[in-house]
Design an enzyme around this catalytic site. Structure first.
Site, PDB file in Angstrom:
ATOM      1  N   HIS A 181       0.871  -1.175   0.000  1.00 50.05           N
ATOM      2  CA  HIS A 181       0.000   0.000   0.000  1.00 50.05           C
ATOM      3  C   HIS A 181       0.908   1.224   0.000  1.00 50.05           C
ATOM      4  O   HIS A 181       1.876   1.279   0.754  1.00 50.05           O
ATOM      5  CB  HIS A 181      -0.876  -0.018   1.259  1.00 50.05           C
ATOM      6  CG  HIS A 181      -2.015   0.959   1.206  1.00 50.05           C
ATOM      7  ND1 HIS A 181      -1.824   2.312   1.280  1.00 50.05           N
ATOM      8  CD2 HIS A 181      -3.350   0.779   1.087  1.00 50.05           C
ATOM      9  CE1 HIS A 181      -3.007   2.914   1.204  1.00 50.05           C
ATOM     10  NE2 HIS A 181      -3.950   2.002   1.089  1.00 50.05           N
ATOM     11  N   ARG A 226      -6.541  10.475  -0.256  1.00 51.81           N
ATOM     12  CA  ARG A 226      -6.337  10.921  -1.629  1.00 51.81           C
ATOM     13  C   ARG A 226      -7.665  11.008  -2.378  1.00 51.81           C
ATOM     14  O   ARG A 226      -7.885  11.933  -3.147  1.00 51.81           O
ATOM     15  CB  ARG A 226      -5.356   9.978  -2.348  1.00 51.81           C
ATOM     16  CG  ARG A 226      -3.913  10.232  -1.936  1.00 51.81           C
ATOM     17  CD  ARG A 226      -2.977   9.156  -2.468  1.00 51.81           C
ATOM     18  NE  ARG A 226      -3.105   7.904  -1.718  1.00 51.81           N
ATOM     19  CZ  ARG A 226      -3.160   6.707  -2.257  1.00 51.81           C
ATOM     20  NH1 ARG A 226      -3.084   6.558  -3.554  1.00 51.81           N
ATOM     21  NH2 ARG A 226      -3.275   5.640  -1.490  1.00 51.81           N
TER      22      ARG A 226
END
Lengths: 633, 248
Positions: free
Chosen positions: A249, A269
Site C-alpha cells: 500500500h 487521496r
C-alpha cells in the site's frame, strides 16, 4: 489416543473476518450446522482495519456506473491477469451484498436523497465506495457479527440453545486439516487460552484466514496474518496461484518507528489529499504509465477540476492504482527527495477545511494525533509503502469457491485469482461478501451431495497432528536451540529486503537460500513455559506457515521475469504480454513447495468486447489479438 | 534517544499472581504495547497479552496502566517521565485467564441478550432511504471498538460482581440506544427493555464510561441519558400511559 474435545459440524469456517462470517451466515441459513473457528476474539478480525469502503456499482452518486464499468476497472487494476469469471461475479453481485448489510443493521453514510453515499478511490472510474467515514471495515464486521447474533437468537427461541446451529470458537487456532482419502474430513485445533486440543469432524472446511503480511517487516497487517490458510491448503494438497503478487500500500505511516507500516487510508487521496516530495512537487504527474495516459490528468489545474467536474476532466494521478503510487513513492525516496523520516508528504490540510477533514477522516485524524503528534488538519503526514495484501491464494472454482481438494473451500484474501496482479482499493470488502456468500453456498451444496457418506477421521492422523503441535516444547534435536521471536524477525527482514516492493533476480535467489536456512533453524525452535496462553508457542506454530508461504512468494517471484502489478522486477522492468497468459501454480512438495506455470483461461468473448481494441493492445499478445473478432475502434 | 524504563507487570492466572519488576529498553515514539512486546521477545517469552491491530481500531489490548483503564497500543511512553514506574495490570472487572489476558465472555453474553435490529418488512434490500442527519446519532455509537474498557470501569459491575446478572453495562445499553435511534428499526419498546431487562436504572450517570472511551464516544450524554429520558417519558407521561401498547 490423544485426549481432546470433539465436535461434529457440517461446515467449519476458519477465520472470522468479513469472508468467514459471511460464509458462516450463508451455510447456517442453508440449514447446515456451522462452526466459525478464529484466532482472536469474535469481532476483532483484521477486517476492522479496512478504512475506505466497499466497492459496488450501485450508481448512487454517478448514475453512469454499472457492473461492466466496475469489471473493467478491476481487470485494468489487476493488469488483466485476473480470473475474469471472479471479476465478473464480483462486479455483478457487490451491490446486492452491500444492500443486504443494511438489512443486518449497517448504517452507511448517506447521499442527499437518502441513499448510500459513494466515494472516489484509486482506479475506480466513478465514485463507488460505500463507506462510513474512514471506518468501513469496523461497520462491516460489526454488522456481520450482529447478524450472527441475531441468527443465534432465532436458534435460541427455537431450540433453547444459542449455539445449536451456529457457534463461534474464538481464540482457537487450527493447525492441520484432516483427510479421508482425498476428501476433507475435519480440522485439528488448539484453544489459545488453555492449550488444549480440539477436533472438528466436518466434511466441509471454508478457509477465510486472510493474508500473509506478517512475513514482512513493514506491514499494515496484524499478528494474525501468518498465511495459515495458504499453508493449510498447500499441506492438504490444494494449489495456490499468483503468490508473487504482493500489494504494498503506498501510504503507511513512517514515523514514529513503532507504528511504521500502519495504514493511512486511500480515502485521504480520494477526498483530495495530494502527495508531495521534499521539494514540494506533486510528483505523481511524473509517474503516469503509458497504459493509463488517457485516463489521468497531466497537470494540476485539470486534476483539481476533476473533483467538481469529473465528466469533463481526467482524474488526478494520486488516484492511480496502488502499485503505481507505491513504486512512485519508492523512486522519490530513492532519489533523495524524501521527507525527514524517509517517506513523502501526504497533505490534506491545504486541500480541505479542518472541520471537513475531521468529519470525513476521523480515524486518520485520531491516529496521527495520538500516535505521531501530527494534526493532519494543520500539517502534512509523512507516508511510505507498507506490505498490505496478497493477491495470491488458493486456486478456486469461481462460482463455488471450491479448491481442487473435495470439501475444501476458500474465500476472501486467502483465495487467489480475483484481483489478478493488483487489487483496487475497496475491492477487498466487496470480495469478502461476494465470495464469502458463495463459499458458504458451495460448501452447503457439497455437504448435501455427500448424503450419508461422510469422510471419516483417522485416529493416527489425530495423534500425528497432536505430536506436531507440541513439538516446539521438546528440547533435544541436533542444532542450537532457537528463539521463535528471533527467527521471525529474521524472516521479516529477509522478505522485506530481498522480496519486497522492488525485486532483483539475484536478491530473490539470496532470499531462497536464507529461507532454507531459516527453515532449518525453525525446526530447532524451543519454547518456554506451558501451553496456557503462551505467545511463544503460538508464534512457533505460526512460523511454519509463514516460512512455507514465503517460499511460495520468493519462488514465484524468481520465475516471473516481467513486471506487473504487485510484482516489480528491476531486472525485467517491462510488462510482457506472454506472461499475462501464464499463472504460476504452487504446490507442496516434500517440506517445501514447487512452482509450475499453467495457461491462463482466455477471457470470455462478451467480456472482451467491453474493452476498446486500443486498450487490449496494451496487454494482449499479437496472436491473441489476431483471434479477436474484427473490432477496430 | 532510548532509555531503560522500569515496568511492573502483573503475572499470574485465575488462582494467584503478583507484580513482576522488569527493566526494559524504550525508544522514541513507542507505546506501552511495544514495550510489552519487547519484554516477550527478550525477557518473558510466555507473557500473555491480547492484541491485534496496534492502531486503536480492534479494541483487543485493553488493560490498566497505573490503575487507569487504557488501550496498550494507544498509550504513548512519552506520557510518562523516564523515572516513573509503569504498572500494567489486567482489567479488574473480568476474571483473569493469564497475565494481562482476561475472560471477557460476560460482554458476549450481554450482546446476545439485546434483541437484534428488526428490519422493516415493507422495504426490500436497496430500498432503504435515510437522511445523514438521522443516521448520525447511531453512527456515533457504532464507532465502538468493543474494547470493553467502559464495562471494566463502570462501578456498577466493577465493585459489585452480583450486578453482572442484571446489568448489561454501558456498552450494551449504548447498543440499545443505537437501535432505538436507528431510523428503520421496527422493534418496539427498546427504552423500556433497557430499564426492565438490562438494568438501565443502575446507571447513576457518573460518566466514568465516557472518560475511558478510547473512541471518545459520549456514552453518557448521547446514549444513556436520552435512553433514561425516553423511559421517564413513557413511564410518567399520563397520556403515554393511556396509549401505550401492551408489552408483548
Amino acid at each position: 489416543m490423544t485426549e481432546l474435545e470433539r465436535h461434529a459440524y457440517d461446515v467449519v469456517v476458519i477465520g472470522a473476518g468479513g469472508a468467514g462470517l459471511r460464509a458462516a451466515i450463508e451455510a447456517r441459513q442453508q440449514g447446515l450446522r456451522t462452526a466459525v473457528v478464529c484466532k482472536s476474539l469474535f469481532g476483532k478480525a483484521h477486517t476492522v482495519m479496512a478504512e475506505g469502503g466497499i466497492a459496488a456499482a450501485m450508481g448512487n452518486v454517478n448514475s453512469h456506473d454499472s457492473w461492466q464499468v466496475h469489471f473493467r476497472d478491476t481487470m485494468r487494476g489487476g493488469k488483466f491477469l485476473n480470473n475474469w469469471r471472479m471479476a465478473e461475479l464480483h462486479a455483478k453481485e457487490a451491490p446486492d451484498r452491500v444492500w443486504e448489510l443494511e438489512t443486518y443493521g449497517a448504517l452507511f453514510d448517506r447521499t442527499a436523497d437518502g441513499r448510500i453515499s459513494q466515494r472516489n478511490f484509486g482506479g475506480h472510474e466513478y465514485p463507488r465506495l460505500a463507506h462510513v467515514g474512514d471506518r468501513t471495515g469496523l461497520e462491516l464486521i460489526r454488522s456481520l457479527q450482529q447478524k450472527i447474533v441475531s441468527l443465534q437468537q432465532e436458534d435460541h427461541a427455537e431450540t433453547g440453545d444459542h449455539e445449536s446451529r451456529l457457534k463461534v470458537f474464538a481464540e482457537c487456532t487450527v493447525t492441520e486439516l484432516l483427510r479421508d482419502g482425498d476428501k476433507v474430513s475435519g480440522a485439528f485445533a488448539y484453544w489459545r487460552e488453555t492449550g488444549r486440543f480440539v477436533l472438528f469432524e466436518a466434511p466441509a472446511v471454508v478457509l477465510a484466514t486472510g493474508g500473509i503480511g506478517k512475513s514482512f517487516k513493514v506491514t499494515s497487517n496484524s499478528w494474525e496474518y501468518t498465511g495459515d490458510g495458504h499453508a493449510l491448503a498447500l499441506r492438504t494438497g490444494a494449489s495456490l496461484i499468483n503468490m508473487e503478487f504482493v500489494q504494498f500500500h503506498p501510504t503507511g505511516m513512517v514515523w514514529p518507528p513503532s507504528v511504521k507500516g500502519i495504514l493511512v487510508t486511500e480515502s485521504v487521496r480520494g477526498d483530495g489529499g495530494v502527495l508531495r516530495n521534499s521539494e514540494g512537487r506533486r510528483f505523481m504527474f511524473d509517474y503516469i504509465p503509458e497504459v493509463f495516459k488517457d485516463k489521468y490528468a497531466d497537470n494540476e489545474a485539470e486534476a483539481d477540476r476533476w473533483y467538481t467536474d469529473p465528466d469533463n476532466n481526467r482524474r488526478p494521478p494520486e488516484l492511480l492504482p496502488r502499485d503505481e503510487v507505491a513504486r512512485a513513492i519508492n523512486s522519490e525516496v530513492k532519489a533523495g527527495r524524501n521527507s525527514p523520516h524517509g517517506g513523502v508528504f501526504l497533505d490534506v490540510s491545504s486541500r480541505l477545511p479542518a472541520e471537513e477533514i475531521v468529519r470525513r477522516l476521523p480515524s486518520m485524524h485520531h491516529q496521527f494525533k495520538e500516535l505521531a503528534d501530527v494534526d493532519i488538519t494543520k500539517e502534512p503526514m509523512e507516508v511510505g509503502p507498507t506490505c498490505h495484501y496478497v493477491m495470491g491464494g488458493v486456486e478456486v472454482e469461481p462460482d463455488t469457491a471450491a479448491s481442487s481438494v473435495p470439501g475444501l473451500f476458500a474465500c476472501g484474501e486467502v483465495a487467489g485469482g480475483m484481483h489478478g496482479s493488483n487489487r483496487l482499493g475497496g475491492n477487498s470488502l466487496s470480495d469478502l461478501l461476494v465470495f464469502g456468500r458463495r463459499a458458504g453456498a458451495g460448501a452447503a451444496e457439497y455437504v448435501r451431495s455427500l448424503g450419508d457418506k461422510r469422510p471419516v477421521i483417522s485416529e493416527s492422523d489425530v495423534d500425528g497432528a497432536a505430536a506436531r503441535a507440541v513439538d516446539p516444547f521438546a528440547e533435544g534435536g541436533t542444532g542450537q536451540q532457537e528463539n521463535p521471536y528471533t527467527v521471525h524477525t529474521q524472516l521479516q527482514q529477509t522478505m522485506n529486503d530481498l522480496v519486497g516492493i522492488i525485486r532483483r533476480g539475484g536478491e530473490v535467489e539470496q532470499a531462497l537460500t536464507a529461507l532454507e536456512e531459516l527453515k532449518q533453524r525453525a525446526r530447532n525452535v524451543v519454547v518456554e513455559g506451558h501451553r496456557q496462553f503462551n505467545p511463544g508457542w503460538h508464534l512457533a506454530i505460526d512460523l511454519r506457515n509463514m516460512l512455507l508461504v514465503s517460499e511460495c512468494v520468493a519462488k514465484a517471484a524468481l520465475l516471473r521475469t516481467e513486471s506487473r502489478g504487485g510484482h516489480t522486477r528491476e531486472d525485467h522492468p517491462r510488462m510482457d504480454p506472454d506472461w499475462r497468459r501464464q499463472l504460476l501454480v504452487c504446490r507442496a512438495e516434500g517440506d517445501g513447495v514447487s512452482v509450475t506455470a499453467k495457461d491462463q483461461i482466455p477471457l470470455r468473448e462478451d467480456l472482451m468486447a467491453l474493452f476498446e481494441y486500443s486498450e487490449l493492445q496494451k496487454y494482449f499478445t499479437t496472436g491473441e489479438l489476431a483471434e479477436l473478432p474484427a473490432k477496430e475502434s | 534517544m532510548g532509555y531503560k524504563a522500569r515496568f511492573r507487570v502483573w503475572r499470574g492466572d485465575d488462582a494467584d499472581g503478583d507484580l513482576h519488576d522488569y527493566t526494559v529498553e524504550v525508544n522514541e515514539g513507542e507505546v506501552v504495547l511495544d514495550v510489552i512486546h519487547r519484554l516477550q521477545a527478550t525477557q518473558a517469552p510466555d507473557l500473555a497479552v491480547r492484541w491485534n491491530c496496534k492502531a486503536g481500531k480492534c479494541g483487543s489490548c485493553s488493560a490498566e496502566i497505573n490503575g487507569r483503564p487504557r488501550l496498550l497500543c494507544m498509550t504513548r511512553m512519552s506520557t510518562f517521565t523516564e523515572a516513573e514506574i509503569v504498572t500494567v495490570t489486567p482489567m479488574r472487572t473480568f476474571p483473569v485467564i493469564r497475565d494481562l489476558v482476561t475472560d471477557v465472555s460476560y460482554n458476549y453474553q450481554k450482546a446476545r441478550e439485546v434483541p437484534a435490529f428488526r428490519p422493516p418488512e415493507d422495504l426490500a434490500p436497496g430500498e432503504y432511504r435515510m437522511q445523514q442527519i438521522d443516521v448520525q446519532r447511531s453512527q456515533e455509537f457504532r464507532k465502538c471498538i468493543e474494547c470493553f474498557l467502559c464495562q471494566n470501569t463502570c462501578h456498577v459491575v466493577r465493585d459489585h460482581e452480583d450486578n453482572k446478572t442484571n446489568f448489561s453495562g454501558p456498552r450494551f445499553l449504548m447498543r440499545i440506544a443505537e437501535l432505538d435511534m436507528h431510523p428503520l428499526d421496527t422493534h418496539d419498546n427498546r427504552a423500556q427493555e433497557a430499564k426492565e431487562d438490562h438494568g438501565l436504572g443502575f446507571c447513576n450517570i457518573t460518566k466514568c464510561c465516557t472518560e475511558v472511551c478510547p473512541e471518545h464516544i459520549k456514552i453518557t450524554d448521547n446514549a444513556l441519558i436520552p435512553l433514561k429520558e425516553r423511559v421517564a417519558d413513557r413511564s410518567y407521561d399520563p397520556l403515554m400511559r393511556l396509549f401505550r401498547k401492551p408489552k408483548k
